[in-house]
Write a protein that holds these residues in place. Structure first.
Motif, short mmCIF file in Angstrom:
data_model
loop_
_atom_site.label_atom_id
_atom_site.label_comp_id
_atom_site.label_asym_id
_atom_site.label_seq_id
_atom_site.Cartn_x
_atom_site.Cartn_y
_atom_site.Cartn_z
N PRO A 59 0.92 -1.12 -0.16
CA PRO A 59 0.07 0.17 0.14
C PRO A 59 1.00 1.32 0.00
O PRO A 59 1.86 1.38 0.52
N GLU A 60 0.26 2.32 -0.73
CA GLU A 60 1.12 3.64 -1.00
C GLU A 60 1.51 4.23 0.85
O GLU A 60 0.53 4.14 1.52
N GLY A 61 2.44 4.83 0.71
CA GLY A 61 2.68 5.44 1.92
C GLY A 61 3.29 4.52 3.14
O GLY A 61 3.77 4.93 4.18
N THR A 62 3.43 3.25 2.77
CA THR A 62 3.98 2.22 3.81
C THR A 62 5.81 2.39 3.68
O THR A 62 6.19 2.01 2.64
N THR A 63 6.11 2.39 4.81
CA THR A 63 7.81 2.54 4.68
C THR A 63 8.17 0.99 4.78
O THR A 63 7.38 0.13 5.33
N ALA A 64 9.67 0.73 4.55
CA ALA A 64 9.94 -0.52 4.61
C ALA A 64 9.98 -1.14 5.87
O ALA A 64 9.54 -2.41 6.02
N ASN A 65 10.19 -0.44 7.00
CA ASN A 65 10.23 -0.74 8.31
C ASN A 65 8.84 -1.38 8.66
O ASN A 65 8.72 -2.21 9.24
N HIS A 66 7.92 -0.47 8.37
CA HIS A 66 6.38 -0.75 9.00
C HIS A 66 6.21 -2.18 8.07
O HIS A 66 5.40 -2.84 8.78
N PHE A 67 6.38 -2.17 6.78
CA PHE A 67 6.04 -3.27 6.04
C PHE A 67 6.54 -4.50 6.99
O PHE A 67 5.87 -5.67 7.00
N LEU A 68 8.01 -4.46 7.08
CA LEU A 68 8.55 -5.62 7.81
C LEU A 68 8.09 -5.99 9.10
O LEU A 68 7.89 -7.15 9.59
N GLU A 69 7.60 -4.92 9.76
CA GLU A 69 7.00 -5.20 11.20
C GLU A 69 5.82 -5.87 11.01
O GLU A 69 5.49 -6.77 11.79
N ALA A 70 4.92 -5.59 9.84
CA ALA A 70 3.56 -5.90 9.92
C ALA A 70 3.83 -7.42 9.31
O ALA A 70 2.92 -8.29 9.79
N VAL A 71 4.70 -7.92 8.28
CA VAL A 71 4.93 -9.18 7.87
C VAL A 71 5.19 -10.20 9.38
O VAL A 71 4.85 -11.15 9.56
N TYR A 72 6.16 -9.38 10.24
CA TYR A 72 6.52 -10.24 11.35
C TYR A 72 5.18 -10.56 12.21
O TYR A 72 5.05 -11.67 12.56
N LEU A 73 4.50 -9.60 12.18
CA LEU A 73 3.05 -9.66 13.26
C LEU A 73 2.14 -10.84 12.59
O LEU A 73 1.91 -11.63 13.28
N ALA A 74 1.98 -10.42 11.17
CA ALA A 74 1.16 -11.62 10.68
C ALA A 74 1.61 -12.96 10.60
O ALA A 74 0.80 -13.82 10.88
N TYR A 75 2.80 -13.19 10.32
CA TYR A 75 3.42 -14.29 10.43
C TYR A 75 3.15 -14.90 11.74
O TYR A 75 2.93 -16.16 11.84
N GLN A 76 3.82 -14.28 12.99
CA GLN A 76 3.50 -14.46 14.03
C GLN A 76 2.17 -15.28 14.52
O GLN A 76 1.77 -16.15 14.97
N GLN A 77 1.20 -14.30 14.05
CA GLN A 77 -0.35 -14.50 14.40
C GLN A 77 -0.76 -15.94 13.65
O GLN A 77 -1.52 -16.80 14.15
N GLN A 78 -0.50 -16.10 12.33
CA GLN A 78 -0.69 -17.15 11.42
C GLN A 78 -0.29 -18.55 12.18
O GLN A 78 -0.99 -19.53 12.43
N ASN A 79 1.09 -18.44 12.69
CA ASN A 79 1.60 -19.44 13.53
C ASN A 79 0.91 -19.81 14.72
O ASN A 79 0.98 -21.01 15.22
N LEU A 80 0.32 -18.87 15.27
CA LEU A 80 -0.25 -19.07 16.75
C LEU A 80 -1.46 -19.71 16.51
O LEU A 80 -1.92 -20.45 17.47
N SER A 81 -2.19 -19.09 15.61
CA SER A 81 -3.64 -19.71 15.49
C SER A 81 -3.88 -20.93 14.82
O SER A 81 -2.75 -21.56 14.19
#
Lengths: 262, 314
Positions: A240-262
């Motif tokens: 998505p526009e306006g997303t910084t690389a750092n935010h994106f990586l953080e988001a992937v980190y969170l998403a991956y973690q959630q998916q593995n927890l559920s």
């Protein structure tokens, strides 16, 4: 290439334990710190030794005539105290702190028995008593460098090993921005996170852990590189526009973690 | 993740002790090539002095002809200096080469000595870089001693007595702390120069300055540990001198011939120790250069995330 010696241990319960040996560098570092502490203590002793004998001998002189002999006695007693401190320091700490001295604690290493159990007073004392022998002409250093199990004479006789403390994989202690949290559902819906391997995830996590210490420019470049790599791996059409690389990586980190927890 | 041997991954940042251990391990595994390069470096560094011997003989012969020729001397000195610079550049380049080899080994892109040599085209700049770093350190030590004299020496000379002595001691301590702080900041100057393609001398020095920021304590600790590890090696150089001790007690001091023999032995022992020291230096040099390579790797990992790459971690 392996940079550190490993040691495999078979427990009676048939469990295989894998240790990384301390290595000469960590042991030298621990020794430097322990000997510095001991030197400070001994300088303190020496100061007392200079001041006290006259004082004490003056007092005792009231009872005993031979003052010179008394001074020799006092020096002898102090030499004994020196020896006891030197040996006792290592024996005391290694027994009390389960194989660690202040130096070893700093260098994150620990003495254990050959069978993996914590050392006791007996092993600690034997190691401490043989230390001077290892120090002569640096025999101990040479033995640690050239023997496969990195044992100095004291270790051979006491049946001990010096190992690196398992660095606990510290739980994530980095901050995750609000922007990243809002991105998570987008990533969950549009990307294929199963493509991300645990090793990939580990690299992202490692980056997020270590980024604070990095130089600004390097952090910027690295985060962009990693973000593009992740984007390809998880087959995300666009960020998505306006997303910084750092935010994106953080988001992937969170998403991956959630998916593995559920 | 780094603990799993099935996934050989970059090591990432290293602890102080592990820098020294890894360096020593690398040296043990690659002893032959590294020692060879170190031997070359050492030969290059003494070559200009070896050349001095025939030069001195020739000059002596010429001077013996009753014509002390100042012109020739004036010609020889600059030529020798240029020649010396050339040789020392080679020596420094060879030494730096070891740091590069070690670094490449750490990032899993090992090079052979020949490959590494081919990848470094610079030569004279190695001398220039070392000269600049030495010059900077010289100016710093000059400024520091001036500051020490003004801030502590001067007041101390006015008050005198025990407290003044204490002040002077503190002054020296502060001087050395500051000096070694700067020393650590320039410790790896030649390492980026030999590793990074297209690096200029000033960029390399600047890079050492940037990367070491905030890590002075670590670097000094690493140096201390490395010194402790190399001491046993240098102790070997003292064997010829120590071998004199048992003889000393047997000598009759009133016997001139025995004293003559003793004098001869002392000279030979010192010479022997000196030569042994030079040889051991050749053996110790790679270790120090590898330490620099490992420190550079470690700082790059910490400050630039070197090794963090998703394409490597499949």
């Amino acid at each position: 290439m392996a940079f550190f010696n490993n040691f495999k241990l078979q427990t009676p319960e048939n469990v295989e334990l894998d240790f990384t040996l301390a290595g000469i560098g960590n042991r030298a570092l621990a020794l430097i710190i322990d000997y510095s502490i001991l030197s400070i203590v001994q300088i303190f002793y020496l100061l007392i030794l200079i001041i006290l004998p006259n004082l004490i001998s003056n007092i005792i002189a009231n009872f005993i005539q031979d003052i010179a002999a008394i001074q020799t006695w006092i020096i002898a007693i102090f030499l004994l105290i020196f020896f006891v401190t030197n040996t006792g320091y290592f024996a005391f700490f290694e027994t009390l702190w389960q194989g660690q001295t202040p130096g070893k604690r700093f260098a994150k290493i620990r003495v254990i028995r050959d069978d993996g159990r914590p050392i006791g007073l007996q092993q600690a004392t034997l190691r401490a008593l043989l230390r001077p022998l290892d120090d002569i002409l640096f025999i101990g250093v040479l033995l640690i460098i050239f023997s496969e199990s990195e044992k100095r004479i004291g270790d051979w006789l006491a049946g001990t090993l010096v190992i690196q403390e398992e660095s606990e994989k510290s739980s994530a202690n980095f901050l995750i921005s609000e922007e990243a949290k809002t991105l998570v559902s987008y990533i969950n819906n549009t990307a294929n996170l199963t493509k991300l391997s645990p090793e990939n995830f580990a690299v992202i996590r490692e980056y997020l852990q270590r980024r604070e210490a990095m130089l600004l420019q390097a952090k910027h470049e690295l985060s962009r590189k990693l973000a593009y790599q992740v984007k390809d791996i998880i087959q995300l059409a666009e960020i998505p526009e306006g997303t910084t690389a750092n935010h994106f990586l953080e988001a992937v980190y969170l998403a991956y973690q959630q998916q593995n927890l559920s | 993740m780094n603990n799993n041997p099935n996934f050989p991954q970059p090591m990432g940042p290293l602890s102080v002790g592990n820098v020294a251990s890894a360096a020593l391990r690398l040296y043990r595994d690659r002893f032959k090539p590294y020692f060879g390069v170190s031997f070359r470096a050492s030969l290059w560094s003494i070559f200009p002095f070896i050349v001095l011997i025939p030069l001195a003989v020739i000059f002596g012969l010429l001077a013996g002809n009753d014509q002390p020729n100042v012109g020739i001397l004036l010609l020889i000195i600059p030529v020798w200096l240029v020649f010396g610079t050339y040789c020392w550049s080679h020596a420094l380049k060879n030494a730096a080469l070891i740091s590069r080899l070690a670094f490449k080994e750490l990032i899993n892109q090992p090079e052979t000595v020949q490959q590494a040599r081919k990848n470094i085209s610079k030569l004279w700049s190695f001398f220039w870089l070392q000269f600049l770093v030495n010059l900077i350190m010289f100016v710093i030590s000059l400024l520091l001693s001036m500051a020490q004299g003004l801030v502590i020496g001067l007041p101390a000379s006015l008050i005198k007595g025990g407290f003044a002595a204490f002040l002077i001691l503190v002054g020296y301590l502060l001087y050395y702390v500051a000096y070694f702080w700067f020393y650590a900041r320039f410790f790896i100057s030649e390492t980026p120069f030999v590793i990074e393609e297209n690096s200029t001398v000033s960029q390399a020095i600047g890079r050492s300055w940037t990367l070491t920021k905030g890590f002075v304590g670590r670097i000094l600790l690493i140096i201390t540990v490395a010194i402790l590890i190399t001491i046993p090696v240098y102790l070997l150089a003292l064997i010829p001198i120590f071998s004199l001790i048992p003889i000393l007690s047997l000598i009759d001091q009133n016997d001139p011939t025995q004293m003559m023999i003793l004098g001869g032995r002392i000279v030979f022992s010192i010479l022997g120790s000196f030569l042994l020291f030079l040889l051991l230096n050749i053996a110790a040099l790679p270790f120090w250069q590898i330490v620099k390579g490992v420190v550079y790797y470690d700082l790059c990992a910490r400050k630039e995330g070197l090794g963090l790459d998703l394409n490597d971690s499949l």
